[in-house]
Scaffold this motif. Structure first.
Motif, PDB file in Angstrom:
ATOM      1  N   ARG A   1      -5.510  13.107  -0.161  1.00 23.74           N
ATOM      2  CA  ARG A   1      -4.522  11.938  -0.118  1.00 23.74           C
ATOM      3  C   ARG A   1      -5.299  10.752  -0.913  1.00 23.74           C
ATOM      4  NH1 ARG A   1      -3.924   9.438   5.359  1.00 23.74           N
ATOM      5  NH2 ARG A   1      -5.218   7.750   4.390  1.00 23.74           N
ATOM      6  N   CYS A   2      -4.345  10.096  -1.827  1.00 25.54           N
ATOM      7  CA  CYS A   2      -4.934   9.037  -2.414  1.00 25.54           C
ATOM      8  C   CYS A   2      -4.439   7.847  -1.913  1.00 25.54           C
ATOM      9  CB  CYS A   2      -4.758   8.966  -3.922  1.00 25.54           C
ATOM     10  SG  CYS A   2      -5.728  10.122  -4.899  1.00 25.54           S
ATOM     11  N   ASP A   3      -4.910   6.598  -1.479  1.00 28.80           N
ATOM     12  CA  ASP A   3      -4.336   5.351  -1.035  1.00 28.80           C
ATOM     13  C   ASP A   3      -4.308   4.433  -2.133  1.00 28.80           C
ATOM     14  OD1 ASP A   3      -4.211   6.866   1.136  1.00 28.80           O
ATOM     15  OD2 ASP A   3      -5.625   5.783   2.515  1.00 28.80           O
ATOM     16  N   PHE A   4      -3.221   4.136  -2.590  1.00 25.60           N
ATOM     17  CA  PHE A   4      -3.299   3.142  -3.643  1.00 25.60           C
ATOM     18  C   PHE A   4      -2.621   1.537  -3.321  1.00 25.60           C
ATOM     19  CE2 PHE A   4      -2.172   7.265  -5.613  1.00 25.60           C
ATOM     20  CZ  PHE A   4      -3.169   7.145  -6.708  1.00 25.60           C
ATOM     21  N   PHE A   5      -3.086   0.598  -3.873  1.00 24.91           N
ATOM     22  CA  PHE A   5      -2.650  -0.885  -3.793  1.00 24.91           C
ATOM     23  C   PHE A   5      -1.707  -1.004  -4.906  1.00 24.91           C
ATOM     24  CE2 PHE A   5      -7.072  -2.155  -1.619  1.00 24.91           C
ATOM     25  CZ  PHE A   5      -6.182  -1.732  -0.333  1.00 24.91           C
ATOM     26  N   VAL A   6      -0.523  -1.757  -4.730  1.00 24.19           N
ATOM     27  CA  VAL A   6       0.263  -2.240  -6.020  1.00 24.19           C
ATOM     28  C   VAL A   6       0.076  -3.661  -5.707  1.00 24.19           C
ATOM     29  CG1 VAL A   6       2.365  -2.353  -7.029  1.00 24.19           C
ATOM     30  CG2 VAL A   6       1.583  -0.306  -6.158  1.00 24.19           C
ATOM     31  N   ILE A   7      -0.399  -4.297  -6.965  1.00 20.75           N
ATOM     32  CA  ILE A   7      -0.549  -5.945  -6.921  1.00 20.75           C
ATOM     33  C   ILE A   7      -0.091  -6.384  -8.305  1.00 20.75           C
ATOM     34  CG2 ILE A   7      -2.357  -7.642  -6.828  1.00 20.75           C
ATOM     35  CD1 ILE A   7      -4.102  -5.943  -5.267  1.00 20.75           C
TER      36      ILE A   7
ATOM     37  N   GLU B   1       0.770  -1.150   0.199  1.00 18.30           N
ATOM     38  CA  GLU B   1       0.036  -0.104   0.092  1.00 18.30           C
ATOM     39  C   GLU B   1       0.950   1.182  -0.230  1.00 18.30           C
ATOM     40  OE1 GLU B   1      -3.030  -0.047   2.956  1.00 18.30           O
ATOM     41  OE2 GLU B   1      -3.731   1.924   2.402  1.00 18.30           O
ATOM     42  N   TYR B   2       0.689   2.395  -0.732  1.00 17.99           N
ATOM     43  CA  TYR B   2       1.182   3.538  -0.747  1.00 17.99           C
ATOM     44  C   TYR B   2       0.421   4.438  -0.678  1.00 17.99           C
ATOM     45  CZ  TYR B   2       5.026   0.347  -2.554  1.00 17.99           C
ATOM     46  OH  TYR B   2       5.865  -0.513  -2.461  1.00 17.99           O
ATOM     47  N   ASN B   3       0.629   5.606  -0.042  1.00 15.60           N
ATOM     48  CA  ASN B   3      -0.092   6.813   0.122  1.00 15.60           C
ATOM     49  C   ASN B   3       0.599   7.922  -0.415  1.00 15.60           C
ATOM     50  OD1 ASN B   3      -1.575   5.314   1.713  1.00 15.60           O
ATOM     51  ND2 ASN B   3      -1.245   6.294   3.576  1.00 15.60           N
TER      52      ASN B   3
END
Lengths: 350, 350
Positions: B283-289, B211-213
């Motif tokens: 603020r956007c919270d992203f997943f990286v999969i 997870e990256y913010n």
């Protein structure tokens, strides 16, 4: 029962809203108050005898009593600045287009705890944008015409072929709308539409499409529907025509359609309406193409509340008032702050 | 420059909002005013020395000066009811969850012509609903996790398999959220979530997902981004943990990621942000999969404005203020009413 008709607003449909309120004054039999929101968003209490278009066009309304929005209602300042509350059971939101249909009025009334007939915030925002209306219809499994959304940076069409209809994404009225028959005319139509909005929606233009309007709401009796109307339209409902349309005071003819189609329209309306539009009397405009029902648009504050589509409009309103959605009350008890103060005894947030 | 921090609200995150404002008080170097919106939606001007959690939990704030929202600002009633305006350049919307992030505060400030940092109406409504956020991401061509939306009448899952995460569609905080590992636990999790909302969203639960913010905004200098943070999380950020999270006053470590991923996050952020979120620091919270960037959620009023992600937060704010979106002013000139009155000379709407 006293209803307060709210009209005007900072909107391209400001004048239409005045006509809408004047028309509804002649239709509604209950006690009425009239609240005018001028283009600068001052509120005025308009005496019934002053409910004429000239009163607003001349600026005479500025001599009327100023109203202020406060918790639980509209107040006016009396002797020595003492404020008094305007007395009514609910407001009818008759501000068409911006302010009234974009979520602002809904927000004000929800925030200040004022009962009102009209769309709530989410319903307003979704029906105010033609692109978001498409997404709403899709999630309710109702078809719409194919479309492309353009922005000032991205004005190229990918799939659609002519003739097309070009519309600002966010305006309720017919302002900025063009029918485009060839590529040569597209640029100009886009310029016109982008003068009003930074998002433009383009759809195929289908002349002589079968169109049906249906109004309704969730009342204390469940879903209630108006008659189905097949509107008599020129190619485009221009502003003048719409203006007259909003002042209709008589009742209209019911469209001659099969029971199957009528039930199909009822079902589509309910799927779109529930639960987001509860509290509003809505008019949905449908197309029928090859026996398939498509949503054209949702009018969450239709002109003069589309009273002319109902056989007993005055009896419907109290039933609608009984079914207005209630806000979920959130209890704030400072449990977290108190538990942190007690357990940790830290200084920082005491 | 004077900023007014607005906090509190009729929201499950009322207490978190108080912490957010107290934290930002220690961070911002400009002149500040403090406007508290209590749970009954009365506004109070809080003196700086009273900006402690206990002042609100004890109810002491009720002795502070009452403020009223009016055109162009907040006013208080002085001697003999004469109203005076509170002086500031812009409000910072720090009301988290309902009221602040659902479109109400945006509507109030747009309607009353008050400059503010925070999401506008449409941005609020779309980011406040997890289902609508999915639609927004899809139109920006950013992927999200697969999902199903349930209602009290339709509680059956069609496609997703366990483990799952169940969330009320509309709440900003972690309230009502459950991780569900088997069918037996699903009904209870749905009951919990439906206690807070009439729409529930279910997604696959992926433990140890990357997870990256990333925070940012459009300022007078163009798009500006914070550092990328890889938040240290337990499985679920519970309310206590979130509470502490909102009170962070130090700066955080930058995540060690490739330039390619960083640029990918910038691009995804910009695609989501423009133009709808202009005026807000988001603020956007992203997943990286599998090296793919997915949007988890958009926080349009992040806790204490996510100041801890920026290297020079105090310098950024004036640049953001210069880029606040302006309302399109609509000119109401009564052309239609006047033309009808002049040309037709009819009596009805004069």
């Amino acid at each position: 029962m006293t209803l307060a008709l709210l009209f005007g607003g900072q909107s391209y449909e400001h004048e239409i809203s005045i006509v809408s309120a004047i028309t509804l004054k002649t239709v509604l039999t209950c006690k009425l108050e009239f609240i005018f929101c001028d283009k600068d968003r001052n509120f005025y209490q308009i005496p019934e005898k002053s409910m004429k278009a000239s009163h607003f066009a001349n600026g005479d309304y500025r001599k009327d009593r100023l109203l202020y929005l406060e918790k639980d209602g509209f107040v006016f300042h009396g002797f020595l600045g003492k404020s008094k509350k305007l007395d009514f059971d609910a407001v009818v939101n008759l501000i068409h287009g911006a302010d009234g249909e974009d979520g602002k009025i809904a927000s004000l009334f929800e925030f200040f705890n004022i009962p009102f007939i009209g769309p709530r915030i989410e319903a307003s925002v979704l029906s105010y944008s033609k692109t978001l209306t498409k997404a709403l219809a899709s999630s309710a499994k109702i078809e719409t015409l194919p479309f492309e959304t353009l922005t000032p940076d991205q004005r190229l069409l990918k799939k659609l072929s002519y003739p097309l209809i070009v519309k600002p994404d966010h305006l309720g009225s017919s302002i900025g709308v063009s029918i485009v028959r060839s590529k040569e005319d597209l640029e100009y139509a886009l310029d016109v539409a982008f003068a009003f909005d930074n998002k433009v929606i383009v759809e195929p233009f289908i002349s002589a499409v079968k169109e049906y309007n249906l109004a309704g709401c969730l009342s204390a009796n469940g879903m209630e529907f108006s008659i189905v109307e097949a509107p008599q339209k020129k190619e485009l409902l221009d502003f003048d025509k719409k203006y007259l349309d909003f002042s209709r005071s008589g009742q209209v003819q019911e469209a001659k359609i099969s029971d199957e189609l009528k039930n199909g329209l009822y079902e589509a309306f309910s799927a779109l309406y529930k639960p987001m539009f509860e509290g509003a009397l809505v008019r949905c405009d449908f197309f029928v193409i090859d026996d398939k029902i498509l949503l054209n648009e949702i009018n969450p504050c239709p002109g003069s509340l589309a009273h002319y589509l109902f056989s007993d409009f005055n009896a419907l309103i109290p039933r609608l008032l009984k079914a207005l959605p209630k806000e979920r009350k959130i209890n704030v008890e400072y449990n977290y702050i108190n538990s942190i103060r007690q357990a940790k005894g830290k200084a920082s947030y005491r």
